[in-house]
Motif scaffolding. Structure first.
Motif, PDB file in Angstrom:
ATOM      1  N   SER A  35     -17.563 -38.638  -6.555  1.00  0.00           N
ATOM      2  CA  SER A  35     -18.714 -39.584  -6.857  1.00  0.00           C
ATOM      3  C   SER A  35     -19.551 -39.121  -8.016  1.00  0.00           C
ATOM      4  N   LYS A  36     -20.006 -39.702  -9.045  1.00  0.00           N
ATOM      5  CA  LYS A  36     -20.777 -38.969  -9.981  1.00  0.00           C
ATOM      6  C   LYS A  36     -22.093 -38.222  -9.334  1.00  0.00           C
TER       7      LYS A  36
ATOM      8  N   SER B   5     -22.819 -34.249  -9.916  1.00  0.00           N
ATOM      9  CA  SER B   5     -23.705 -34.080 -10.409  1.00  0.00           C
ATOM     10  C   SER B   5     -24.536 -32.797  -9.360  1.00  0.00           C
ATOM     11  N   LYS B   6     -24.449 -32.953  -8.000  1.00  0.00           N
ATOM     12  CA  LYS B   6     -25.050 -32.076  -7.456  1.00  0.00           C
ATOM     13  C   LYS B   6     -24.368 -30.789  -7.470  1.00  0.00           C
ATOM     14  N   LEU B   7     -22.930 -30.725  -7.337  1.00  0.00           N
ATOM     15  CA  LEU B   7     -22.434 -29.461  -7.333  1.00  0.00           C
ATOM     16  C   LEU B   7     -22.655 -28.600  -8.696  1.00  0.00           C
ATOM     17  N   SER B   8     -22.778 -29.516  -9.681  1.00  0.00           N
ATOM     18  CA  SER B   8     -23.009 -28.804 -11.273  1.00  0.00           C
ATOM     19  C   SER B   8     -24.501 -28.188 -11.211  1.00  0.00           C
ATOM     20  N   ARG B   9     -25.485 -28.684 -10.337  1.00  0.00           N
ATOM     21  CA  ARG B   9     -26.709 -28.099 -10.086  1.00  0.00           C
ATOM     22  C   ARG B   9     -27.074 -27.034  -9.035  1.00  0.00           C
ATOM     23  N   SER B  10     -25.846 -26.996  -8.191  1.00  0.00           N
ATOM     24  CA  SER B  10     -25.912 -26.167  -7.032  1.00  0.00           C
ATOM     25  C   SER B  10     -25.097 -24.780  -7.146  1.00  0.00           C
TER      26      SER B  10
ATOM     27  N   CYS C 297     -30.464 -28.096  -6.294  1.00  0.00           N
ATOM     28  CA  CYS C 297     -30.254 -28.889  -5.077  1.00  0.00           C
ATOM     29  C   CYS C 297     -29.638 -27.832  -4.123  1.00  0.00           C
ATOM     30  N   PRO C 298     -29.983 -27.538  -2.735  1.00  0.00           N
ATOM     31  CA  PRO C 298     -29.432 -26.655  -1.951  1.00  0.00           C
ATOM     32  C   PRO C 298     -28.183 -27.447  -1.272  1.00  0.00           C
ATOM     33  N   ALA C 299     -27.165 -26.674  -1.078  1.00  0.00           N
ATOM     34  CA  ALA C 299     -25.944 -27.224  -0.541  1.00  0.00           C
ATOM     35  C   ALA C 299     -26.450 -27.659   1.007  1.00  0.00           C
ATOM     36  N   SER C 300     -25.411 -28.737   1.142  1.00  0.00           N
ATOM     37  CA  SER C 300     -25.577 -29.313   2.773  1.00  0.00           C
ATOM     38  C   SER C 300     -24.841 -28.589   3.706  1.00  0.00           C
ATOM     39  N   LEU C 301     -25.559 -27.733   4.370  1.00  0.00           N
ATOM     40  CA  LEU C 301     -25.072 -26.906   5.323  1.00  0.00           C
ATOM     41  C   LEU C 301     -25.088 -27.635   6.718  1.00  0.00           C
ATOM     42  N   HIS C 302     -26.548 -28.208   6.962  1.00  0.00           N
ATOM     43  CA  HIS C 302     -26.555 -28.763   8.213  1.00  0.00           C
ATOM     44  C   HIS C 302     -26.109 -30.418   8.403  1.00  0.00           C
ATOM     45  N   HIS C 303     -24.870 -30.409   9.017  1.00  0.00           N
ATOM     46  CA  HIS C 303     -24.319 -31.929   8.968  1.00  0.00           C
ATOM     47  C   HIS C 303     -23.320 -31.744  10.254  1.00  0.00           C
ATOM     48  N   GLN C 304     -22.954 -32.848  10.583  1.00  0.00           N
ATOM     49  CA  GLN C 304     -22.223 -32.965  11.913  1.00  0.00           C
ATOM     50  C   GLN C 304     -20.850 -33.079  11.445  1.00  0.00           C
ATOM     51  N   ILE C 305     -20.255 -32.856  10.142  1.00  0.00           N
ATOM     52  CA  ILE C 305     -18.731 -33.023  10.019  1.00  0.00           C
ATOM     53  C   ILE C 305     -17.873 -31.810  10.668  1.00  0.00           C
TER      54      ILE C 305
ATOM     55  N   GLY D  43     -13.177 -17.740  -8.354  1.00  0.00           N
ATOM     56  CA  GLY D  43     -13.672 -18.539  -7.338  1.00  0.00           C
ATOM     57  C   GLY D  43     -14.086 -17.684  -6.086  1.00  0.00           C
ATOM     58  N   THR D  44     -14.220 -16.360  -6.048  1.00  0.00           N
ATOM     59  CA  THR D  44     -14.629 -15.860  -4.947  1.00  0.00           C
ATOM     60  C   THR D  44     -16.029 -16.062  -4.726  1.00  0.00           C
ATOM     61  N   GLY D  45     -16.272 -16.189  -3.352  1.00  0.00           N
ATOM     62  CA  GLY D  45     -17.708 -16.593  -3.087  1.00  0.00           C
ATOM     63  C   GLY D  45     -18.417 -18.031  -3.405  1.00  0.00           C
ATOM     64  N   GLY D  46     -17.269 -18.764  -4.101  1.00  0.00           N
ATOM     65  CA  GLY D  46     -17.702 -19.904  -4.132  1.00  0.00           C
ATOM     66  C   GLY D  46     -17.607 -21.056  -2.949  1.00  0.00           C
ATOM     67  N   PRO D  47     -18.054 -22.235  -3.093  1.00  0.00           N
ATOM     68  CA  PRO D  47     -18.251 -23.137  -1.804  1.00  0.00           C
ATOM     69  C   PRO D  47     -17.043 -23.874  -1.801  1.00  0.00           C
ATOM     70  N   LEU D  48     -16.547 -24.149  -0.555  1.00  0.00           N
ATOM     71  CA  LEU D  48     -15.534 -25.072   0.007  1.00  0.00           C
ATOM     72  C   LEU D  48     -16.439 -26.256   0.454  1.00  0.00           C
ATOM     73  N   VAL D  49     -16.022 -27.351  -0.094  1.00  0.00           N
ATOM     74  CA  VAL D  49     -16.682 -28.667   0.454  1.00  0.00           C
ATOM     75  C   VAL D  49     -15.911 -29.749   0.553  1.00  0.00           C
ATOM     76  N   ASP D  50     -16.442 -30.903   1.400  1.00  0.00           N
ATOM     77  CA  ASP D  50     -15.604 -32.037   1.519  1.00  0.00           C
ATOM     78  C   ASP D  50     -15.721 -33.022   0.203  1.00  0.00           C
ATOM     79  N   PHE D  51     -15.301 -34.211   0.120  1.00  0.00           N
ATOM     80  CA  PHE D  51     -15.203 -35.004  -0.873  1.00  0.00           C
ATOM     81  C   PHE D  51     -16.738 -35.689  -1.085  1.00  0.00           C
ATOM     82  N   ASN D  52     -17.513 -35.509   0.064  1.00  0.00           N
ATOM     83  CA  ASN D  52     -19.024 -36.074  -0.024  1.00  0.00           C
ATOM     84  C   ASN D  52     -19.987 -34.846  -0.348  1.00  0.00           C
ATOM     85  N   GLY D  53     -19.418 -33.636  -0.717  1.00  0.00           N
ATOM     86  CA  GLY D  53     -20.255 -32.583  -1.141  1.00  0.00           C
ATOM     87  C   GLY D  53     -20.902 -31.707   0.015  1.00  0.00           C
TER      88      GLY D  53
END
Length: 571
Positions: free
Chosen positions: A52-53, A57-62, A149-157, A207-217
């Motif tokens: 999604s946009k 956008s969140k990834l580009s800022r974080s 925008c900080p990464a979404s670390l605290h979630h229940q995924i 990509g070393t050190g970069g984040p692995l995220v799901d499709f919701n960021g």
């Protein structure tokens, strides 16, 4: 879990940064750090078309790109992600490969310079806050004048085999944001531990050190490059390590009275003090104040969160174009080498308290030309302090004792005698060179604390200096206090003058005046208060004092960042 020694041995066998069992040479490594993977964020293709946009956008800022440098040579380039934001400062999570020693992977290289960039910031200096070599984690602090925008670390995924994931990274020189998709595999990583999993995302070394995220960021882990398979450190393990390192814990207000956000951390090489972070009660605030005073710095106010220490001696010259590229790259290899071997740093001490630090240049095999501010009395600037101890940091980072040989307070010159060293090279001091306004010049300095060389370019001007001395000329080179006493040279390395510090155009005393003073020193065998008959009190040589300040605006912060980032290491 594997024991530390076994795990470390396997990591030595496989380098997460190079993806090889053999160390790549630095220039070979740089050639591969710009290798693209997946699709660019600007293309709207591949995984970017599925996000999604809002998430894009969140990834580009974080997502940041972070690189470490040994002098002007890039050592390593990694990606990283914002995990913590405070006003004007962010903490990035990245790979410890960024700072890991090439000689002993159980240690870090403490002399590296760290620079970072994301799509909404210019290149900025960062600094290592914490690290965990066992899990290949590094935390880097970076000034940020806007909200990121900080990464979404605290979630229940829940992460399961077959889960669709996205790996994100960034290139340092081209600043391109990239992403590729894949799935989590049920295979065991080559680390043979449950903390590290594998995805089918194919990344490059960037990509070393970069984040692995799901499709919701949502953040799922940190990627480590592998030529055969992409390993990632799981989110829950990262959170546990961050909690142990003091991130995501409530402020602890014990330990001596600084009630606001400040981290004081003890390391093998000293005590670090960071503004706008967390307080570690293991280091009493009295110890921090003692270290500050030993460096000649004032102690901060009790409510010190967010404050910056301005006008330090450890500030490198700013890169006015925002790039990470040193002006020394514009010089010929011979000129750059000669400058690096002739420019030293000096500091004066009263007992164990440092009073002043500056730059000097070797004019003879045992004589260093520098500023007389190094030895001026704090009680009377028209006198010198005969009881000061002078230490000189050589280009090889060794310290030697210096002895004041001559000085001239009217022109603010001093000559310090040191022992001869085969590593030193005298400057092109006696070359007769003509110069005029608009000539391109280079100002060079050396930082006493770390020993690194710093340089910036500019042009000569026809504007007078604001200082009293009528013989002073000016250049547009923007230096810091560390550059006081340092050389101003042309692009052939010919000495033009000695720099002093001013917030606007940089004043310098030209070569011909210096040569006249040196000729007088040859006939005046003893140390003389002035080599002229002019009253020394006529010329004033102001040097701004260090102080703590709250940035009043983003623009003030950016100006302070250029001259005062990162926070000091208290030796």
């Amino acid at each position: 879990m594997l024991q530390f020694g076994t795990m470390l041995k396997r990591r030595r066998e496989y380098d997460c940064t190079t993806g090889s069992t053999e160390r790549s040479k630095p220039h070979d490594l740089v050639d591969t750090l710009e290798e693209q993977f997946g699709h660019l964020s600007t293309s709207g293709q591949g995984v970017w078309s599925e996000l999604s946009k809002e998430v894009a956008s969140k990834l580009s800022r974080s997502v940041f790109v972070i690189a470490s440098f040994n002098g002007d040579e890039m050592r390593c380039s990694c990606s990283g992600i914002v995990i913590h934001w405070r006003p004007r400062l962010v903490t990035l999570l990245t790979s410890a490969s960024l700072v890991r020693s090439l000689h002993d992977e159980r240690k870090i290289d403490k002399d590296l310079t760290i620079r970072a960039w994301n799509q909404h910031c210019q290149y900025v200096d960062g600094w290592l806050e914490q690290y965990d070599l066992r899990y290949n984690i590094a935390l880097v602090n970076v000034p940020a004048p806007v909200f990121l925008c900080p990464a979404s670390l605290h979630h229940q995924i829940q992460l399961e085999s077959g889960s669709k994931v996205v790996a994100v990274g960034c290139l340092f020189n081209s600043r391109k944001l990239m992403a590729t998709s894949g799935v989590v595999m049920d295979k065991v990583s080559r680390f043979d531990t449950e903390e590290f999993l594998i995805s089918t995302c194919k990344i490059s070394k960037a990509g070393t050190g970069g984040p692995l995220v799901d499709f919701n960021g949502n953040f799922l882990g940190m990627n480590l490059y592998d030529a055969e398979q992409t390993t990632f450190l799981r989110r829950n393990i990262i959170i546990k390590r961050l909690e142990r390192l003091g991130i995501f814990q409530p402020q602890n207000k014990q330990g001596g009275g600084c009630s606001s956000d400040i981290l004081v951390r003890s390391t093998d090489s000293g005590v670090y003090l960071y503004a706008n972070s967390y307080f570690d009660p293991e280091v009493p605030i009295d110890t921090v104040h003692k270290k500050l005073r030993s460096l000649g710095y004032p102690v901060p106010e009790k409510n010190c969160g967010g404050m910056k220490l301005v006008n330090r001696f450890e500030e490198k010259f700013p890169y006015m174009d925002g790039s990470c590229r040193s002006v020394l790259k514009d010089l010929s290899e011979e000129v750059a080498l000669n400058l690096s071997c002739s420019v030293v740093s000096l500091a004066s001490f009263n007992a164990n308290t440092r009073l002043f630090a500056c730059t000097g240049i070797l004019i003879e095999c045992t004589s260093v030309l520098t500023s007389a501010s190094l030895v001026r009395s704090s009680d009377d600037e028209n006198k010198i302090d005969d009881d000061l101890r002078i230490e000189v940091r050589l280009p090889n980072k060794q310290f030697v004792t210096g002895k004041l040989q001559h000085y001239n307070l009217h022109y603010n010159l001093a000559v310090v005698n040191i022992m001869a060293s085969p590593d030193l090279h005298t400057a092109k001091f006696y070359h007769d060179v003509e110069f005029e306004p608009c000539c391109k010049v280079v100002a060079v300095g050396r930082i006493f604390g770390g020993g690194s060389l710093t340089a910036t370019s500019g042009t000569l001007t026809d504007e007078p200096s604001k200082f009293d001395c009528a013989e002073l000329l000016t250049s547009t080179c923007t230096i810091t206090k560390a550059g006081i006493g340092g050389p101003l040279v042309d692009f052939d390395g010919n000495f033009i003058g000695m720099n002093f510090y001013d917030e606007e155009n940089t004043p310098f005393i030209p070569r011909n005046v210096i040569l006249e003073c040196l000729r007088h020193f040859e006939t005046e065998r003893s140390i003389t208060a002035s080599s002229t008959n002019i009253d020394c009190s006529l010329n004033r040589w102001p040097v701004p004092k260090p102080y703590w300040v709250y940035p009043a605006s983003d623009w003030d912060f950016q100006k302070i960042n250029l001259r005062a980032a990162p926070p000091p290491m208290l030796l």
